[in-house]
Design a protein around this motif. Sequence first.
Motif, short mmCIF file in Angstrom:
data_model
loop_
_atom_site.label_atom_id
_atom_site.label_comp_id
_atom_site.label_asym_id
_atom_site.label_seq_id
_atom_site.Cartn_x
_atom_site.Cartn_y
_atom_site.Cartn_z
N GLY A 451 0.82 -1.21 0.00
CA GLY A 451 0.00 0.00 0.00
C GLY A 451 0.85 1.26 0.00
N LEU A 452 1.89 1.28 0.83
CA LEU A 452 2.75 2.46 0.85
C LEU A 452 3.49 2.60 -0.48
CD1 LEU A 452 4.80 4.00 3.63
CD2 LEU A 452 5.99 3.45 1.51
N THR A 453 3.93 1.50 -1.03
CA THR A 453 4.63 1.54 -2.31
C THR A 453 3.75 2.18 -3.39
OG1 THR A 453 5.88 -0.44 -1.72
CG2 THR A 453 5.78 0.14 -4.05
N ALA A 454 2.44 1.79 -3.40
CA ALA A 454 1.52 2.35 -4.40
C ALA A 454 1.22 3.81 -4.11
CB ALA A 454 0.23 1.53 -4.42
N ALA A 455 1.04 4.14 -2.83
CA ALA A 455 0.68 5.51 -2.46
C ALA A 455 1.79 6.49 -2.78
CB ALA A 455 0.33 5.57 -0.98
N ARG A 456 3.03 6.06 -2.61
CA ARG A 456 4.16 6.97 -2.83
C ARG A 456 4.60 7.01 -4.30
NH1 ARG A 456 7.04 8.79 1.65
NH2 ARG A 456 8.13 9.99 0.05
N GLY A 457 4.22 6.01 -5.07
CA GLY A 457 4.54 6.02 -6.50
C GLY A 457 6.02 6.15 -6.76
N GLY A 458 6.41 7.18 -7.52
CA GLY A 458 7.81 7.34 -7.89
C GLY A 458 8.66 7.98 -6.81
N ALA A 459 8.03 8.49 -5.75
CA ALA A 459 8.80 9.15 -4.68
C ALA A 459 8.97 8.19 -3.51
CB ALA A 459 8.08 10.42 -4.23
N MET A 460 9.64 7.09 -3.76
CA MET A 460 9.75 6.03 -2.76
C MET A 460 10.78 6.36 -1.68
SD MET A 460 7.69 3.56 -2.79
CE MET A 460 8.61 2.41 -1.79
N PRO A 461 10.41 6.16 -0.41
CA PRO A 461 11.38 6.28 0.68
C PRO A 461 12.15 4.97 0.85
CG PRO A 461 9.22 5.78 1.57
CD PRO A 461 9.05 5.89 0.08
N ARG A 462 13.17 4.99 1.72
CA ARG A 462 13.80 3.73 2.12
C ARG A 462 12.86 3.03 3.08
NH1 ARG A 462 19.22 2.98 1.21
NH2 ARG A 462 19.40 1.68 3.07
N LEU A 463 12.71 1.72 2.90
CA LEU A 463 11.75 0.94 3.69
C LEU A 463 12.47 -0.03 4.61
CD1 LEU A 463 9.09 0.07 0.94
CD2 LEU A 463 9.22 2.10 2.40
N HIS A 464 12.00 -0.10 5.85
CA HIS A 464 12.60 -0.98 6.84
C HIS A 464 11.50 -1.68 7.64
CE1 HIS A 464 16.30 1.36 6.15
NE2 HIS A 464 15.50 2.42 6.18
N VAL A 465 11.79 -2.89 8.08
CA VAL A 465 10.89 -3.61 8.98
C VAL A 465 11.67 -4.00 10.22
CG1 VAL A 465 9.47 -5.67 9.34
CG2 VAL A 465 9.39 -4.46 7.13
N LEU A 466 11.14 -3.62 11.38
CA LEU A 466 11.68 -4.02 12.67
C LEU A 466 10.65 -4.93 13.32
CD1 LEU A 466 13.41 -3.82 15.32
CD2 LEU A 466 12.05 -1.76 15.85
N ALA A 467 11.09 -6.04 13.90
CA ALA A 467 10.14 -6.93 14.55
C ALA A 467 10.71 -7.43 15.87
CB ALA A 467 9.80 -8.11 13.64
N HIS A 468 9.80 -7.62 16.82
CA HIS A 468 10.18 -8.07 18.16
C HIS A 468 9.46 -9.36 18.51
CE1 HIS A 468 9.34 -8.12 22.62
NE2 HIS A 468 10.66 -8.01 22.62
N SER A 469 10.19 -10.31 19.06
CA SER A 469 9.62 -11.54 19.61
C SER A 469 8.85 -12.32 18.53
CB SER A 469 8.72 -11.19 20.81
OG SER A 469 8.24 -12.34 21.45
N TYR A 470 7.57 -12.65 18.80
CA TYR A 470 6.76 -13.37 17.82
C TYR A 470 6.54 -12.53 16.56
CZ TYR A 470 3.02 -16.41 16.04
OH TYR A 470 2.25 -17.27 15.28
N GLY A 471 6.72 -11.21 16.69
CA GLY A 471 6.60 -10.36 15.51
C GLY A 471 7.63 -10.69 14.46
N THR A 472 8.79 -11.27 14.86
CA THR A 472 9.79 -11.66 13.87
C THR A 472 9.31 -12.85 13.05
OG1 THR A 472 10.96 -13.19 15.36
CG2 THR A 472 11.62 -10.87 15.42
N THR A 473 8.52 -13.72 13.69
CA THR A 473 7.93 -14.86 12.97
C THR A 473 6.96 -14.33 11.92
OG1 THR A 473 8.05 -16.07 15.06
CG2 THR A 473 6.79 -17.08 13.28
#
Length: 607
Positions: A451-473
């Motif tokens: 969704g963010l990729t589509a919303a930002r179109g050609g003005a893409m930011p750097r994307l990161h995912v941080l996860a904790h505990s079961y969130g890493t699964t």
Amino acid sequence: MAGIDFDDGVARMLVTAAADADDRLRASASGRRWATEGAATDFSGAYAQRFTASAEAESADRVRLARALDSLAEQVQTVTAEAHRERTRRKDLADWRHRDDERRRAAESNTLAPFGIAAESMFDPKPSETPIRPTPIVASFSASDRPRNAGASSRGRSSADPDRLRAFAAVARAWDGDLVETSGRLRVAWSAFTTHCAWATVDSATLFRGFEQYLQENAADADWVERIAEAFERAGSGHPLSNAVLDVAAAATIPAPFRKLLAGGVSPAAAARIWSGLGLTRDSGHDLAALPVSVLSMLGNLEGIPFWVRDTANRTVLAARLRRRNLDPVEKAALRNIRSSLRKDRFLIALTADVPPLAAVSIGDLDTAENVTWAVPGMGSSSVTMTGWTEVLQNLHDKQGGVGGPAQRAVIAWIGYDAPPVPSLSEPNLGVLRETAAASGAGKLAASIRGLTAARGGAMPRLHVLAHSYGTTTASLGLTKRGVHVDTFTSIASAGIPQSIADASSLSAEHVYAGQAKNTLVGVPGQGDQYAYVGRDFSFPYRKNPVSESFGAETFGTDGTGDLKPVKDHGVHTDSGNGYLDPGTESLRNVALTTTGQGAQVTGGRR
């Protein structure tokens, strides 16, 4: 007077009903005019013009309907008189024939008979044998259609006083309530007339259905005006509204452009394209808030549209839900907690109808950020504790700036899946050892990234995912989904990576990082991470440790170095300040570096 199927009493009932309806319609004129003039005060723009046109159409319909009712009463009276004359004619003819029979029987004794003259015929002319035909009744009326949108003026703006509009709707409904009963009595009288006065002929009877249509149009007008009033109330007093927005807010059904946008299965890219054609900009916040809550609840979670739209929609929905009575206690607690998390420069980008709702709060503007981090929580997380999760991630947002991250950055406190509960004696739920919740959450996380990729179109930011505990699964499964790619994935206190993921290279991330505090026994807090290894080692199926050399992630230290504090608990925050994302910890600094593209600078790691 046999031979005519016409009941004068029933006819009189119809005349009375028609005359009564005529009188009541005419009596409503002054009240409607007063209400219309009141509503028109401070009402301007294309919608004011539509309101005026609708009021004029109603007035013209009312006059035509009153005339049709008056005409019906006159026609029935005329036919009643004709029925009386026909009865009289038939009786007079029957009486004459009786007298004529008597004359023939007396003819033999008539002294004038030899001259061909009947005794009394010259003084008793024969009545007419031609039947009197009733004048056909024509009861015709049809209500006019009333357009209720801005039409070609949809790109303009309108303003109104919602209190005056509501007053109009109340007055209109009061008059119409009386007329509904009047229309019902008229229809009953007409039904009786057609049954008991069959001698009469009817060429047209559209009046009765037309009367109902007139009342339906009036009811639709009142509902329409009230929806306009609600839209102005939601937007806030004194704000003119876009006619395009009012076309949606005031419509009985969602107009075609929005139906297409809100259709099930619309892709983020298609949603972005459709939204761009609606002509609404970031300055249209008040316009957006004017939309019906049912529409806003869908827009608030629609992937691909701008995030200012979602924030405006979700805040409006949040306020509306909190105004409801008899809320579920869990829902109320969650909604209040979400509201408390919305400080300055925070955006509510997701809010579902679940109890408790799934939700996401962005610290920073996702429409302009150059660096975006999703933060996926682990077991026991829910929106009931949204404020706590958001405050912890404020630490990360601040630290990202402290290590030289972009000024325009955002961290998303993403509680977008149903995490398994923390097992306890009272709730021995072992969902944390399974992958069911993670598999469900993975798809939702992937959808958020797309969704963010589509919303930002050609003005893409750097994307990161941080996860904790079961969130890493959960997050690791999400990063295997089609159409998803991020710059980094950072795992802390991992409850394990699913066996279906061979190694770090299987994830759609340019860099994969992992940090893990030293293990300690369950039930011994303050010494290290007492839970992460349980999730990995006792899960079924067995899950992988992302800090193991075989997995291939780039690791970083969490046990403290120099002035940086160690992590001494599985949580992201502790009262002692030794959680994974507590200020001053080695862990927080390293996570801030990995989530701003500076992973080469982490401490205590293995590459």
